[in-house]
Motif scaffolding. Structure first.
Motif, PDB file in Angstrom:
ATOM      1  N   SER A   1      -7.703  -5.265   2.639  1.00  0.00           N
ATOM      2  CA  SER A   1      -7.839  -5.202   1.284  1.00  0.00           C
ATOM      3  C   SER A   1      -8.036  -3.460   0.973  1.00  0.00           C
ATOM      4  O   SER A   1      -8.711  -3.623  -0.231  1.00  0.00           O
ATOM      5  N   TYR A   2      -7.691  -2.602   1.652  1.00  0.00           N
ATOM      6  CA  TYR A   2      -8.025  -1.292   1.010  1.00  0.00           C
ATOM      7  C   TYR A   2      -7.014  -0.357   1.830  1.00  0.00           C
ATOM      8  O   TYR A   2      -6.417  -0.874   2.986  1.00  0.00           O
TER       9      TYR A   2
ATOM     10  N   ARG B   1     -12.494   4.893   0.736  1.00  0.00           N
ATOM     11  CA  ARG B   1     -11.585   3.596   0.491  1.00  0.00           C
ATOM     12  C   ARG B   1     -10.993   3.501  -0.943  1.00  0.00           C
ATOM     13  O   ARG B   1     -11.941   3.982  -1.852  1.00  0.00           O
TER      14      ARG B   1
ATOM     15  N   THR C   1      -8.485   1.017  -3.603  1.00  0.00           N
ATOM     16  CA  THR C   1      -7.550  -0.169  -3.467  1.00  0.00           C
ATOM     17  C   THR C   1      -6.479   0.012  -4.592  1.00  0.00           C
ATOM     18  O   THR C   1      -5.169  -0.377  -4.369  1.00  0.00           O
TER      19      THR C   1
ATOM     20  N   TRP D   1       0.880  -1.289   0.011  1.00  0.00           N
ATOM     21  CA  TRP D   1      -0.115  -0.112   0.104  1.00  0.00           C
ATOM     22  C   TRP D   1       0.862   1.084  -0.089  1.00  0.00           C
ATOM     23  O   TRP D   1       0.167   2.374   0.021  1.00  0.00           O
TER      24      TRP D   1
END
Length: 196
Positions: free
Chosen positions: A59-60, A93, A95, A17
């Motif tokens: 997941s984000y 959010r 991704t 990330w």
């Protein structure tokens, strides 16, 4: 805005990330907010008040606006992560790095800053006064030392004692629980301290 080295370390540890966090951070750094770490995550403040936080999850990557409930959200980007529980906080959010529209994010952030400067905020609700069960109330009334010791505990720890007694269905059980906790109260030991 001046960079905070702790935020550099936070982002460096987020592997997958990192790029998304760096883009989001650059948006925050372009404002007049102060960058800090609170609760182990980057938080951006105005006059010491939390405005925006950023973080990476499984997941984000997310931005949370502490008083996001006041944002206009014309583009329907914000979510309430715990509907019914969360009052002011709203999340956005991402991704993929390409999902981050820097200009749009900046507009939301600038609105959040302005709202903070205008004092728009939801204050936490004050908890109701605790109703002390009659068995405990009697013990506190009869023993002034016990009462003083009980009052030294934080409201949270007082509530634990109160609930421990109040949840017993039978009066005999409530009385035996009062007897059990009296030495703990006198010694300044919270009901669940051994588990903390």
């Amino acid at each position: 805005m001046e960079k905070n080295k702790s935020v550099d370390e936070f982002i460096a540890k987020k592997g997958n990330w990192r790029k998304q966090l760096e883009v989001i951070r650059s948006i925050m750094l372009s404002t007049d907010m102060q960058e800090t770490i609170k609760w182990g995550v980057p938080v951006y403040t105005v006059d010491g008040k939390n405005v925006v936080g950023i973080g990476a999850f499984k997941s984000y990557v997310g931005i949370w606006f502490y008083q996001g409930v006041f944002l206009k959200d014309h583009h329907k980007k914000l979510i309430n992560a715990q509907e019914g529980k969360t009052k002011g906080l709203r999340q956005w959010r991402f991704t993929l790095k390409d999902e981050i529209d820097q200009n749009l994010v900046l507009r939301y952030v600038e609105e959040a800053i302005q709202n903070q400067k205008e004092g728009k905020e939801i204050k936490p609700e004050k908890s109701k006064a605790l109703e002390i069960p009659s068995e405990l109330s009697s013990a506190l009334t009869e023993n002034n030392t016990l009462k003083q010791s009980f009052e030294q505990f934080t409201p949270f720890k007082q509530k634990e004692f109160i609930e421990y007694i109040a949840t017993a269905k039978r009066e005999a059980t409530r009385l035996s629980r009062v007897e059990k906790i009296m030495p703990m109260i006198l010694n300044g030991i919270g009901l669940n301290d051994k588990y903390r």
